[in-house]
Write an enzyme that holds these catalytic residues in place. Structure first.
Site, PDB file in Angstrom:
ATOM      1  N   CYS A 160      63.628 -34.371 -71.220  1.00  0.00           N
ATOM      2  CA  CYS A 160      62.182 -34.584 -71.303  1.00  0.00           C
ATOM      3  C   CYS A 160      61.866 -36.078 -71.298  1.00  0.00           C
ATOM      4  O   CYS A 160      62.521 -36.861 -71.985  1.00  0.00           O
ATOM      5  CB  CYS A 160      61.648 -33.937 -72.582  1.00  0.00           C
ATOM      6  SG  CYS A 160      59.870 -33.763 -72.614  1.00  0.00           S
ATOM      7  N   ARG A 197      52.461 -25.297 -68.029  1.00  0.00           N
ATOM      8  CA  ARG A 197      52.941 -25.781 -69.329  1.00  0.00           C
ATOM      9  C   ARG A 197      52.467 -27.204 -69.586  1.00  0.00           C
ATOM     10  O   ARG A 197      52.247 -27.601 -70.719  1.00  0.00           O
ATOM     11  CB  ARG A 197      54.475 -25.714 -69.358  1.00  0.00           C
ATOM     12  CG  ARG A 197      55.072 -26.036 -70.707  1.00  0.00           C
ATOM     13  CD  ARG A 197      56.594 -25.962 -70.677  1.00  0.00           C
ATOM     14  NE  ARG A 197      57.126 -25.905 -72.021  1.00  0.00           N
ATOM     15  CZ  ARG A 197      57.345 -26.956 -72.802  1.00  0.00           C
ATOM     16  NH1 ARG A 197      57.054 -28.154 -72.362  1.00  0.00           N
ATOM     17  NH2 ARG A 197      57.836 -26.799 -74.016  1.00  0.00           N
ATOM     18  N   GLY A 246      69.487 -27.877 -74.385  1.00  0.00           N
ATOM     19  CA  GLY A 246      70.631 -28.653 -73.928  1.00  0.00           C
ATOM     20  C   GLY A 246      71.960 -28.182 -74.486  1.00  0.00           C
ATOM     21  O   GLY A 246      72.975 -28.178 -73.781  1.00  0.00           O
ATOM     22  N   ASP A 281      62.107 -27.781 -82.028  1.00  0.00           N
ATOM     23  CA  ASP A 281      62.417 -27.652 -80.603  1.00  0.00           C
ATOM     24  C   ASP A 281      62.611 -29.035 -79.990  1.00  0.00           C
ATOM     25  O   ASP A 281      61.652 -29.774 -79.797  1.00  0.00           O
ATOM     26  CB  ASP A 281      61.271 -26.905 -79.907  1.00  0.00           C
ATOM     27  CG  ASP A 281      61.438 -26.844 -78.401  1.00  0.00           C
ATOM     28  OD1 ASP A 281      62.576 -26.982 -77.927  1.00  0.00           O
ATOM     29  OD2 ASP A 281      60.422 -26.649 -77.704  1.00  0.00           O
ATOM     30  N   GLN A 323      57.348 -34.825 -66.207  1.00  0.00           N
ATOM     31  CA  GLN A 323      57.592 -35.049 -67.632  1.00  0.00           C
ATOM     32  C   GLN A 323      58.999 -34.607 -68.018  1.00  0.00           C
ATOM     33  O   GLN A 323      59.309 -34.425 -69.193  1.00  0.00           O
ATOM     34  CB  GLN A 323      56.550 -34.309 -68.471  1.00  0.00           C
ATOM     35  CG  GLN A 323      55.130 -34.822 -68.268  1.00  0.00           C
ATOM     36  CD  GLN A 323      54.147 -34.188 -69.242  1.00  0.00           C
ATOM     37  OE1 GLN A 323      54.429 -34.072 -70.432  1.00  0.00           O
ATOM     38  NE2 GLN A 323      52.985 -33.786 -68.738  1.00  0.00           N
ATOM     39  N   GLY A 337      65.782 -32.418 -79.205  1.00  0.00           N
ATOM     40  CA  GLY A 337      66.546 -33.463 -79.874  1.00  0.00           C
ATOM     41  C   GLY A 337      67.760 -32.984 -80.635  1.00  0.00           C
ATOM     42  O   GLY A 337      68.362 -33.751 -81.382  1.00  0.00           O
ATOM     43  N   SER A 379      53.576 -24.522 -73.986  1.00  0.00           N
ATOM     44  CA  SER A 379      52.789 -25.688 -73.597  1.00  0.00           C
ATOM     45  C   SER A 379      53.383 -26.927 -74.245  1.00  0.00           C
ATOM     46  O   SER A 379      53.804 -26.882 -75.399  1.00  0.00           O
ATOM     47  CB  SER A 379      51.329 -25.525 -74.034  1.00  0.00           C
ATOM     48  OG  SER A 379      50.595 -26.704 -73.793  1.00  0.00           O
ATOM     49  N   SER A 380      53.418 -28.034 -73.514  1.00  0.00           N
ATOM     50  CA  SER A 380      53.948 -29.267 -74.097  1.00  0.00           C
ATOM     51  C   SER A 380      53.007 -29.834 -75.145  1.00  0.00           C
ATOM     52  O   SER A 380      53.429 -30.552 -76.046  1.00  0.00           O
ATOM     53  CB  SER A 380      54.189 -30.306 -73.001  1.00  0.00           C
ATOM     54  OG  SER A 380      52.960 -30.671 -72.395  1.00  0.00           O
TER      55      SER A 380
END
EC number: 1.1.1.205
Length: 514
Positions: free
Chosen positions: A327, A425, A384, A360, A437, A362, A271-272
């Site tokens: 994101c 999510r 990424g 999680d 998003q 960056g 979930s965000s």
């Protein structure tokens, strides 16, 4: 000598700022600060970079692949676990598809095979061919009654049946008989059994009791994988650890039940914004119904969010909101937190509760991973950085002469249209209008994820060496004690720290001798 070295480690001059001072003001991300070097009296190869993923699971390499449908399916999960990390299978698919992926990962490397496929001696070769095609196995035990734990009579392998024309011939006529087989007597340690296999020319090693009844089986394939990947992340049975993502709606209980049935080790609640009544209730249900399953909850960026999920029973916390390269949560919804500050603040609270946490988002390079681990994270989740590798789902394609793969955020409209789980999510699966998003894009072919993870591992060892500590556990301990120091970086300093003042250059991250 050791005492003198210990004295060299102690920072007696205040030259730099502590983590507490660094994160006291504005929100920072990884590029906004740098870690100051310490004293070195050990080699980089001696550094222990392992980290705790959950309360019970420790990773030799503290790297986790993200549960994204363009990052982690069974091939990536296998590679991650073999290398010493763990992969989280995405859930933007049917329950049945995710279950098949878990089964593929768990079957890839066995320790002791507790229920080896067995047949009675009168079984026709046609049945053996069918079993081999269905199960993908090359050796089948022959026991007195076909029971996996019956009296051992022999083994039938591919070489035994390849040139037999009459497929009605019973296996007893072509099998390698018991007296010609290499077997070991139970009890025996897995390492001993693997060593016997490595020294023998046989593909399988049955383990039998005093009555010559089969206890379990070892295969050469697994012995080779154990030799080639000595630091694999394994469960108690010697199989690869596998994690899987799930949403937290009531209907997702069926998914969890199916995943538990096929041996998944960790559930990652995807979930965000994890601080919801749905996730809190779901954690409590999972821990009461399947207490053997580890639960990683999130995502969170504040201590209050983490507190609620830990109170509910979470075994690990996932930190990050809107910081991933694909994101756009922060710019669209104006909600989130700079990732460096989020990791430091949340990890500080998690450490006080004895719960590991994973950074999680960056993370663009090894230095970012090092910084995340140094300011409190136990593990790092990569999306990424792993995108475009051979093990990621999807096909390569060419555009402008460049070999590319698709990489997309789970909050992108493309991902949400692919499967309903992606919308869950972001709590928007039933909305008439869905707000993106995330974005979808293309990334350049990066080659094998195994080589990339090996590079990350070596980079982390060298980073810890420069900091002057033998492990990241020690770095975090010294960081909280104010003995690991930092410096803020101005935009000019950030430019200085990168490549500059060259007409042209080629940036190669590593040279692999693999």
């Amino acid at each position: 000598m050791a005492t003198n070295n210990a004295n060299y480690r102690i920072k007696t001059i205040k030259d730099g700022c502590t983590a507490e001072e660094l994160f006291r003001g504005d929100g920072l991300t990884y590029n906004d600060f740098i870690i100051l070097p310490g004293f070195i009296d050990f080699g980089a190869a001696d550094v222990n970079i392992s980290g705790q993923f959950t309360k019970r699971i420790r990773l030799h390499i503290p790297i986790v692949s993200s549960p994204m449908d363009t990052i982690t399916e069974n091939e990536m999960a296998k590679t991650m676990a073999l290398m010493g990390g763990v992969g989280v299978l995405h859930n933007n698919c049917t329950v049945e598809r995710q279950v098949e992926m878990v089964k593929s990962v768990k079957a890839y490397r066995n320790g002791f095979i507790s229920k080896p496929k067995s047949v009675p001696p009168n079984t026709p070769i046609s049945n053996i061919i069918r079993i081999k095609e269905e199960k993908g196995i090359s050796g089948i035990l022959v026991t007195e009654n076909g029971d996996p734990h019956g009296k051992l009579l022999g083994i039938v392998c591919t070489k035994d049946i390849d040139y037999v024309k009459n497929k009605d011939t019973p296996v007893s006529a072509v099998m390698t008989r018991r007296e010609k087989m290499t077997v070991e007597r139970a009890p025996i340690q897995l390492e001993e059994a693997m060593d016997v296999l490595n020294r023998s020319r046989y593909g399988y090693l049955p383990i039998v009791n005093e009555n010559d009844e089969v206890v379990n089986l070892c295969s050469r394939r697994d012995a080779v994988r154990a030799r080639d990947y000595p630091h694999s992340t394994l469960d108690k049975s010697g199989r690869l650890i596998c994690a899987a993502a799930t949403s937290t709606r009531p209907e997702d209980k069926r998914r969890v039940a199916a995943l538990a049935d096929v041996g998944v080790d960790v559930l990652v609640l995807d979930s965000s914004q994890g601080n919801t009544i749905y996730q809190i209730a779901f954690i409590k249900w999972v821990k009461s119904t399947y207490p053997h399953l580890e639960v990683v909850a999130g995502n969170v960026v504040t201590q209050d969010q983490a507190k609620n999920l830990i109170d509910a029973g979470a075994d690990g916390i996932r930190i990050g909101m809107g910081s991933g390269s694909i994101c756009i949560t922060q710019e669209v919804l104006a909600c989130g937190r700079p990732q460096g500050t989020a990791v430091y603040k949340v990890a500080q609270y998690c450490a006080s509760r004895g719960v590991p946490c994973t950074a999680d988002g960056g993370l663009r390079q090894v230095g970012d991973i090092c910084k995340a681990l140094a300011i409190g994270a136990n593990c790092a989740m990569l999306g990424g950085m792993l995108s475009g590798t051979t093990e990621t789902p999807g096909e390569y394609f060419f555009k402008g002469g460049v070999r590319l793969k698709v990489y997309r955020g789970m909050g992108s409209l493309e991902a949400m249209s692919q499967g309903k789980e992606s919308g869950k999510r972001y709590l928007s699966e039933n909305e008439a209008v869905q707000v993106a998003q995330g974005v979808s894009g293309n990334v350049v072919d990066k080659g094998s994820a195994a080589k990339l993870i090996a590079y990350v591992s070596k980079g982390l060892q060298q980073s810890a060496q420069d900091i002057g500590e033998i492990s990241f556990d020690a770095i975090r301990e010294k960081m909280y004690a104010g003995q690991v120091l930092f410096s803020r970086r101005s935009p000019t300093a950030q430019g200085e720290g990168g490549v500059h003042s060259l007409h042209s250059y080629e940036k190669k991250l590593f040279a692999a001798k693999m």
